[in-house]
Design an enzyme around this catalytic site. Structure first.
Site, PDB file in Angstrom:
ATOM      1  N   PHE A 160       0.713  -1.228  -0.133  1.00 28.99           N
ATOM      2  CA  PHE A 160       0.045  -0.006  -0.001  1.00 28.99           C
ATOM      3  C   PHE A 160       0.816   1.279   0.051  1.00 28.99           C
ATOM      4  O   PHE A 160       0.324   2.475  -0.304  1.00 28.99           O
ATOM      5  CB  PHE A 160      -0.991  -0.007   1.249  1.00 28.99           C
ATOM      6  CG  PHE A 160      -0.192   0.382   2.397  1.00 28.99           C
ATOM      7  CD1 PHE A 160      -0.140   1.787   2.672  1.00 28.99           C
ATOM      8  CD2 PHE A 160       0.217  -0.374   3.231  1.00 28.99           C
ATOM      9  CE1 PHE A 160       0.406   2.018   3.813  1.00 28.99           C
ATOM     10  CE2 PHE A 160       0.893  -0.124   4.441  1.00 28.99           C
ATOM     11  CZ  PHE A 160       1.026   1.130   4.891  1.00 28.99           C
ATOM     12  N   SER A 241       6.136  -7.460   3.909  1.00 34.72           N
ATOM     13  CA  SER A 241       6.712  -7.643   5.278  1.00 34.72           C
ATOM     14  C   SER A 241       7.968  -8.940   4.905  1.00 34.72           C
ATOM     15  O   SER A 241       7.773  -9.536   4.246  1.00 34.72           O
ATOM     16  CB  SER A 241       6.127  -8.220   6.345  1.00 34.72           C
ATOM     17  OG  SER A 241       5.331  -9.126   5.851  1.00 34.72           O
ATOM     18  N   GLU A 262      11.218  -7.566  -2.119  1.00 31.39           N
ATOM     19  CA  GLU A 262      11.474  -6.331  -1.489  1.00 31.39           C
ATOM     20  C   GLU A 262      10.970  -6.148  -0.015  1.00 31.39           C
ATOM     21  O   GLU A 262       9.690  -5.808  -0.037  1.00 31.39           O
ATOM     22  CB  GLU A 262      11.211  -5.010  -2.284  1.00 31.39           C
ATOM     23  CG  GLU A 262      12.015  -5.025  -3.738  1.00 31.39           C
ATOM     24  CD  GLU A 262      13.446  -4.649  -3.685  1.00 31.39           C
ATOM     25  OE1 GLU A 262      13.806  -4.315  -2.295  1.00 31.39           O
ATOM     26  OE2 GLU A 262      14.198  -4.617  -4.515  1.00 31.39           O
ATOM     27  N   CYS A 296       9.532   1.585   3.403  1.00 31.23           N
ATOM     28  CA  CYS A 296      10.635   0.478   3.750  1.00 31.23           C
ATOM     29  C   CYS A 296      11.913   0.953   4.028  1.00 31.23           C
ATOM     30  O   CYS A 296      12.802   0.370   4.713  1.00 31.23           O
ATOM     31  CB  CYS A 296      10.421  -0.635   2.466  1.00 31.23           C
ATOM     32  SG  CYS A 296      10.982   0.282   1.193  1.00 31.23           S
ATOM     33  N   THR A 297      12.010   2.311   3.491  1.00 34.09           N
ATOM     34  CA  THR A 297      13.342   3.095   3.616  1.00 34.09           C
ATOM     35  C   THR A 297      13.333   3.856   5.132  1.00 34.09           C
ATOM     36  O   THR A 297      14.572   4.546   5.282  1.00 34.09           O
ATOM     37  CB  THR A 297      13.822   3.713   2.551  1.00 34.09           C
ATOM     38  OG1 THR A 297      12.436   4.659   2.192  1.00 34.09           O
ATOM     39  CG2 THR A 297      14.167   2.670   1.402  1.00 34.09           C
TER      40      THR A 297
END
Length: 508
Positions: A160, A241, A262, A296-297
């Site tokens: 998302f 995840s 990823e 994610c970063t």
């Protein structure tokens, strides 16, 4: 409130959730609402695709691949160029839709669309650079070459937090490589996928290539699991995840399929004694609270030299208290909502655990008294080794840890299971080079004097360890979407064997 926007993008109150050359629409199909996390109100509904719908989409992707793979790569690049033009025309509307579905602030929503456009531009150039090699043969009058062929229909599963850009990282590169694409977007952002599919699908069809891009919005059970086991899809690119990644790798690996994973990133920033603190504070705040900590970063750990600890905490706390939190489509707002109630509870639970384990919440962490999933970004003092610090909570929590020696800072940086992105703020050349050396950061991305977020598409994006090891976007990531072939051509009148092997037989 945003009905005109949805209409301009072709989003109806109720929408079919599967598409290949045409949209698949069945009456009475189970529907899912897309909720605006800033208001808690529904935007529109999507009819979920079932297994039969999925098989129809993949069948068309397989059929389209037979034609697309033999289309010259520069011609494929021209189709992608047209897609980039279409995305430019719809950038403001698409950006706002991303804001409404995910809670990203307006500039981040439009920035995501720009990232899609940039990927189109990159892929167009790539379409004339799918280079192989010429290899020296040990046999006389023999020539060896390495060439690359399209791989097949690929499956792309997106999350998302980047509901469009990550698809483009995969789809635009895969398209110029000659692959067709089947997309399963996050159920939390289905309308963005619908709008993108309408733009991309009609552009490809107008160029004479219907069915190159397919969409399947459905449950994990009906669509997601089927993709993982489907041998028609030789490659699955999945973002999510670490827990999801372990499952994807196992299931796809069981059929000897390929994966690009990823996954999570418990990222850190080191602030060294020589750091420019003005730069460091600005870089850390965006890295820690941009997209409400749902990248994610995102920077989740701040490793500060003990001589700067109190000063950095004080300046960060001041910056945190000045953050404007509110409706993400409003000008001046820097922090929008979390994606849903479960994310709010996960953040509050992590803060309770941090305090129970000996940490101190310096500021933030309170839920705003208003509709939507709004919570203040939190700054927390912690000690090295606290279990909660080793977990990635997908929310704006920044844990601050002190260090004394450079080796200790690197060890703290590397001791988590994920290895996506990392950063150091220093004006010491030796420290910077040590951080970038083989004995430094163990992450797929390592930055000096910038934060952990905001990667450019020209470099390969991805990480090590539990982040999955995948690479997308730039550099030579295109090779994952193709199959390598080594060829030997004998233009002589003898058949000598390699390695001096002799095998003489009578042939007449």
């Amino acid at each position: 409130m945003f009905d005109d926007l949805l209409k301009r993008l072709g989003v109806e109150p109720v929408n079919p959730g599967a598409c290949h050359e045409r949209w698949i629409d069945h009456p009475g199909t189970e529907e899912q609402e897309s909720i605006n996390p800033a208001t808690g109100r529904p935007l529109a509904r999507v009819k979920l695709a079932g297994r039969a719908d999925y098989d129809e989409v993949v069948d068309h992707a397989v059929a389209a691949f037979a034609n697309w793979r033999t289309t010259p790569a520069p011609r494929r690049g021209e189709v992608v160029r047209r897609i980039g033009q279409a995305l430019r025309e719809h950038k403001p509307d698409l950006g706002l839709l991303i804001t409404l579905e995910t809670g990203k602030i307006r500039s981040e929503g439009e920035g995501e669309v720009q990232e899609m456009i940039d990927m189109c531009d990159f892929a167009v150039g790539l379409s004339r650079q799918l280079y192989g090699l010429t290899i020296a043969s040990e046999r006389p009058r023999h020539r060896m070459i390495e060439q690359w062929h399209p791989l097949g229909p690929i499956g792309v599963i997106t999350a998302f937090n980047f509901p469009a850009a990550v698809w483009a990282w995969n789809a635009m590169v895969a398209a110029v490589c000659g692959d067709t694409v089947v997309w399963k977007p996050s159920p939390l952002a289905p309308l963005t996928a619908l709008a993108v599919q309408r733009i991309v699908g009609r552009t490809a069809e107008a160029e004479g290539f219907p069915g190159v891009f397919g969409l399947c919005i459905g449950s994990t059970e009906e669509v997601g699991e089927r993709m993982l086991t489907d041998a028609r899809l030789p490659l699955i690119s999945a973002t999510g995840s670490c827990r999801m990644g372990y499952h994807v790798a196992e299931v796809v690996g069981r059929r000897l399929g390929r994966t690009i994973l990823e996954l999570g990133g418990n990222n850190s920033v080191i602030v060294a004694p020589s750091a420019d603190l003005d730069m460091a504070i600005r870089g850390v705040v965006f890295a820690a609270v941009g997209t409400a900590g749902q990248r994610c970063t995102t920077a989740r750990r701040l490793i500060v030299h003990e001589s700067l600890h109190e000063q950095v905490i004080e300046r960060l706390a001041k910056a945190y208290r000045s953050l404007s939190i509110g409706d993400p489509w409003q000008g001046g707002v820097l922090v929008g909502p979390l994606i849903h109630e479960q994310a709010v509870e996960a953040m509050q639970s992590a803060l309770r655990q941090a305090e129970a384990q000996g940490g101190t919440v310096v500021c933030g962490g309170k839920r705003l008294d208003r509709p939507g999933c709004f919570i203040e970004p939190a700054l927390v003092r912690v000690l090295r080794g606290m279990p909660i610090v080793g977990e990635e909570t997908f929310a704006p929590i920044l844990y601050v840890i002190t260090y004394r020696e450079f080796e200790e800072a690197v060890a703290i940086q590397n001791e988590v299971e994920q290895g996506l992105t990392s950063a150091i703020f220093t004006r010491d050349l030796v420290e910077a080079e040590r951080f970038l050396s083989a004995a430094g950061s163990d992450c797929g991305i390592a930055n000096v004097n910038i934060g952990t977020s905001g990667a450019e598409i020209g470099g390969a994006f991805g990480g090590e360890k539990a982040t999955g090891g995948g690479r997308e976007a730039g550099s030579d990531s295109w090779k994952a979407y193709m199959r390598r072939q080594t060829c030997t051509i004998n233009y002589g009148d003898q058949i000598p064997l390699a390695q001096g092997v002799r095998f003489d037989v009578e042939s007449s």
